[in-house]
Scaffold this motif. Structure first.
Motif, PDB file in Angstrom:
ATOM      1  N   LEU A 165      -4.725  -6.643  -7.612  1.00 26.39           N
ATOM      2  CA  LEU A 165      -4.804  -5.322  -7.477  1.00 26.39           C
ATOM      3  C   LEU A 165      -3.675  -4.821  -8.211  1.00 26.39           C
ATOM      4  O   LEU A 165      -2.579  -5.023  -7.700  1.00 26.39           O
ATOM      5  CB  LEU A 165      -5.001  -5.016  -6.072  1.00 26.39           C
ATOM      6  CG  LEU A 165      -5.990  -5.620  -5.119  1.00 26.39           C
ATOM      7  CD1 LEU A 165      -5.995  -5.524  -3.799  1.00 26.39           C
ATOM      8  CD2 LEU A 165      -7.571  -5.201  -5.751  1.00 26.39           C
ATOM      9  N   ASN A 166      -3.933  -3.585  -8.940  1.00 29.55           N
ATOM     10  CA  ASN A 166      -3.047  -2.883  -9.575  1.00 29.55           C
ATOM     11  C   ASN A 166      -2.203  -2.019  -8.916  1.00 29.55           C
ATOM     12  O   ASN A 166      -1.002  -1.899  -8.908  1.00 29.55           O
ATOM     13  CB  ASN A 166      -3.748  -1.726 -10.379  1.00 29.55           C
ATOM     14  CG  ASN A 166      -4.375  -2.333 -11.649  1.00 29.55           C
ATOM     15  OD1 ASN A 166      -3.872  -3.344 -12.417  1.00 29.55           O
ATOM     16  ND2 ASN A 166      -5.492  -1.564 -12.263  1.00 29.55           N
ATOM     17  N   LEU A 167      -2.604  -1.744  -7.336  1.00 33.03           N
ATOM     18  CA  LEU A 167      -2.081  -0.908  -6.498  1.00 33.03           C
ATOM     19  C   LEU A 167      -0.711  -2.105  -5.853  1.00 33.03           C
ATOM     20  O   LEU A 167       0.246  -1.418  -5.917  1.00 33.03           O
ATOM     21  CB  LEU A 167      -2.904  -0.466  -5.515  1.00 33.03           C
ATOM     22  CG  LEU A 167      -2.004   0.334  -4.258  1.00 33.03           C
ATOM     23  CD1 LEU A 167      -1.286   1.420  -4.681  1.00 33.03           C
ATOM     24  CD2 LEU A 167      -3.024   0.649  -3.141  1.00 33.03           C
ATOM     25  N   GLU A 213       6.490  -3.465  -7.628  1.00 30.23           N
ATOM     26  CA  GLU A 213       7.519  -2.881  -8.543  1.00 30.23           C
ATOM     27  C   GLU A 213       8.566  -1.841  -8.359  1.00 30.23           C
ATOM     28  O   GLU A 213       9.641  -2.008  -8.393  1.00 30.23           O
ATOM     29  CB  GLU A 213       6.715  -2.228  -9.981  1.00 30.23           C
ATOM     30  CG  GLU A 213       5.959  -3.420 -10.913  1.00 30.23           C
ATOM     31  CD  GLU A 213       5.333  -2.753 -12.090  1.00 30.23           C
ATOM     32  OE1 GLU A 213       4.974  -1.469 -12.223  1.00 30.23           O
ATOM     33  OE2 GLU A 213       4.719  -3.594 -12.967  1.00 30.23           O
ATOM     34  N   GLU A 214       7.786  -0.923  -7.199  1.00 39.11           N
ATOM     35  CA  GLU A 214       8.734   0.220  -6.735  1.00 39.11           C
ATOM     36  C   GLU A 214       9.565  -0.407  -5.863  1.00 39.11           C
ATOM     37  O   GLU A 214      10.716  -0.252  -5.625  1.00 39.11           O
ATOM     38  CB  GLU A 214       7.702   1.163  -6.007  1.00 39.11           C
ATOM     39  CG  GLU A 214       8.290   2.588  -5.536  1.00 39.11           C
ATOM     40  CD  GLU A 214       8.678   3.374  -6.810  1.00 39.11           C
ATOM     41  OE1 GLU A 214       9.381   4.298  -6.647  1.00 39.11           O
ATOM     42  OE2 GLU A 214       8.107   3.003  -7.855  1.00 39.11           O
ATOM     43  N   LEU A 215       9.076  -1.415  -4.995  1.00 38.60           N
ATOM     44  CA  LEU A 215       9.958  -1.915  -3.961  1.00 38.60           C
ATOM     45  C   LEU A 215      11.153  -2.621  -4.733  1.00 38.60           C
ATOM     46  O   LEU A 215      12.292  -2.640  -4.347  1.00 38.60           O
ATOM     47  CB  LEU A 215       9.183  -3.121  -3.031  1.00 38.60           C
ATOM     48  CG  LEU A 215       8.188  -2.419  -1.903  1.00 38.60           C
ATOM     49  CD1 LEU A 215       7.198  -3.552  -1.564  1.00 38.60           C
ATOM     50  CD2 LEU A 215       8.916  -1.822  -0.892  1.00 38.60           C
ATOM     51  N   LYS A 216      10.598  -3.556  -5.709  1.00 46.03           N
ATOM     52  CA  LYS A 216      11.831  -4.351  -6.517  1.00 46.03           C
ATOM     53  C   LYS A 216      12.765  -3.276  -7.086  1.00 46.03           C
ATOM     54  O   LYS A 216      14.145  -3.563  -7.316  1.00 46.03           O
ATOM     55  CB  LYS A 216      11.178  -4.988  -7.728  1.00 46.03           C
ATOM     56  CG  LYS A 216      10.503  -6.408  -7.047  1.00 46.03           C
ATOM     57  CD  LYS A 216      10.050  -7.194  -8.333  1.00 46.03           C
ATOM     58  CE  LYS A 216       9.235  -8.376  -8.039  1.00 46.03           C
ATOM     59  NZ  LYS A 216       8.564  -9.117  -8.739  1.00 46.03           N
ATOM     60  N   GLU A 257       0.721  -1.208  -0.005  1.00 47.42           N
ATOM     61  CA  GLU A 257      -0.190  -0.039   0.019  1.00 47.42           C
ATOM     62  C   GLU A 257       0.805   1.226   0.005  1.00 47.42           C
ATOM     63  O   GLU A 257       1.972   1.221   0.277  1.00 47.42           O
ATOM     64  CB  GLU A 257      -0.858  -0.071   1.191  1.00 47.42           C
ATOM     65  CG  GLU A 257      -1.836  -1.250   1.320  1.00 47.42           C
ATOM     66  CD  GLU A 257      -2.731  -1.157   2.569  1.00 47.42           C
ATOM     67  OE1 GLU A 257      -2.565  -0.314   3.455  1.00 47.42           O
ATOM     68  OE2 GLU A 257      -3.689  -1.903   2.588  1.00 47.42           O
ATOM     69  N   TYR A 258       0.408   2.364  -0.364  1.00 46.55           N
ATOM     70  CA  TYR A 258       1.160   3.327  -0.714  1.00 46.55           C
ATOM     71  C   TYR A 258       1.609   3.945   0.955  1.00 46.55           C
ATOM     72  O   TYR A 258       2.993   4.248   0.989  1.00 46.55           O
ATOM     73  CB  TYR A 258       0.356   4.593  -1.008  1.00 46.55           C
ATOM     74  CG  TYR A 258       0.955   6.225  -0.991  1.00 46.55           C
ATOM     75  CD1 TYR A 258       2.072   6.125  -2.026  1.00 46.55           C
ATOM     76  CD2 TYR A 258       0.514   7.036  -0.190  1.00 46.55           C
ATOM     77  CE1 TYR A 258       2.716   7.546  -1.870  1.00 46.55           C
ATOM     78  CE2 TYR A 258       1.301   8.329  -0.173  1.00 46.55           C
ATOM     79  CZ  TYR A 258       2.424   8.444  -1.162  1.00 46.55           C
ATOM     80  OH  TYR A 258       2.993   9.660  -0.963  1.00 46.55           O
ATOM     81  N   PHE A 259       0.639   4.004   1.771  1.00 43.45           N
ATOM     82  CA  PHE A 259       1.499   4.392   3.177  1.00 43.45           C
ATOM     83  C   PHE A 259       2.140   3.511   3.843  1.00 43.45           C
ATOM     84  O   PHE A 259       3.155   3.888   4.557  1.00 43.45           O
ATOM     85  CB  PHE A 259       0.321   4.652   3.994  1.00 43.45           C
ATOM     86  CG  PHE A 259      -0.690   5.732   3.973  1.00 43.45           C
ATOM     87  CD1 PHE A 259      -0.313   7.055   3.637  1.00 43.45           C
ATOM     88  CD2 PHE A 259      -2.002   5.564   3.714  1.00 43.45           C
ATOM     89  CE1 PHE A 259      -0.965   8.113   3.508  1.00 43.45           C
ATOM     90  CE2 PHE A 259      -2.993   6.585   3.705  1.00 43.45           C
ATOM     91  CZ  PHE A 259      -2.595   7.992   3.262  1.00 43.45           C
ATOM     92  N   ALA A 260       2.227   2.302   3.252  1.00 42.16           N
ATOM     93  CA  ALA A 260       3.269   1.238   3.790  1.00 42.16           C
ATOM     94  C   ALA A 260       4.750   1.574   3.293  1.00 42.16           C
ATOM     95  O   ALA A 260       5.804   1.548   3.934  1.00 42.16           O
ATOM     96  CB  ALA A 260       2.892  -0.098   3.312  1.00 42.16           C
TER      97      ALA A 260
END
Length: 253
Positions: free
Chosen positions: A190-192, A198-201, A151-154
């Motif tokens: 879920l797309n999110l 992808e951002e984490l990778k 999630e974004y906040f995560a």
């Protein structure tokens, strides 16, 4: 000598306690003698491994304030190679009581120093905060596992947690390392979730565990039976993935 791993995230509801319980149990199944320290005043790691409140005469709180020794409160569970140091609501008071003590950030480290040769792994389930309890856990640990949701906040919480680890390493525990980032409650439809992964990778690929923990009703049910998921439903995908992560932790440490 035990490898000490703290499961920490200041954000609640990310599967931290579920992960601590199930990875500790999975390490035990892999013939690693494991101690799970319930360092959260909510006491969920204790109840999630079958330890009921009437059984708890003394807890990790009593150890921290010097009322007893760590060995006095170690409780054997019915699960293979798994012991627990239980917790209770009185642990919440330790945040205030530790404030006036000398070397307060090392109370947990000093307490478990005398018993760590009995175990291969010591898993610490931290509270969902960055207070003195979490500082104690990180000051005692060799490594940190950060459970988080996609999630974004995560992502924001991960940055804050990594800064905390950096500070603890600088001030109190030079040997502290990031063991890994564990993605929990993952839903690949879920797309999110896909975007966050992808951002984490992109930034932390070498620290991500090779599998994620999926959302699972059986995983949510198991604690109410006081059982790790392997003993509640060993064919569940969550049980299989926690077993793989335990193997990765062994390889990484």
């Amino acid at each position: 000598m035990a490898k000490i791993i703290a499961f920490a995230n200041q954000k609640g509801g990310v599967g931290k306690t579920t992960s601590a319980i199930n990875i500790a149990a999975s390490l035990g199944i892999k013939n690693k003698k494991t101690l799970l320290i319930d360092f959260d005043p909510q006491g969920s790691s204790s109840s999630g491994t079958g330890i009921r409140k009437p059984q708890i005469k003394q807890s990790i709180y009593d150890v921290l304030i010097g009322r007893c020794q760590a060995s006095d409160i170690i409780t054997k569970t019915e699960y293979k190679n798994l012991d627990v140091m239980p917790s209770g609501v009185d642990l919440a008071a330790a945040e205030l009581e530790l404030a006036d003590l000398e070397n307060r950030q090392y109370r947990l480290r000093d307490a478990i120093d005398v018993i760590k040769e009995k175990y291969h792994y010591i898993i610490i389930d931290c509270p969902p905060s960055l207070g003195m309890l979490t500082v104690n856990a990180l000051s005692a640990a060799d490594g940190v596992v950060i459970p988080m949701q996609c999630e974004y906040f995560a992502l924001e919480g991960l940055s804050q947690m990594l800064m905390t680890i950096k500070q603890i390493k600088k001030l109190y525990n030079p040997s502290l390392t990031l063991t890994g980032i564990l993605i929990t409650m993952y839903n690949g439809r879920l797309n999110l979730s896909i975007q966050v992964m992808e951002e984490l990778k992109k930034h932390y690929e070498d620290k991500l565990f090779s599998v994620t923990i999926p959302r699972s009703v059986r995983l949510s049910e198991a604690p109410s039976y006081g059982a790790p998921i392997h003993y509640y439903d060993k064919r569940n995908k969550g049980a299989i993935h926690y077993g793989k992560i335990a193997k990765e932790i062994i390889d990484r440490t």
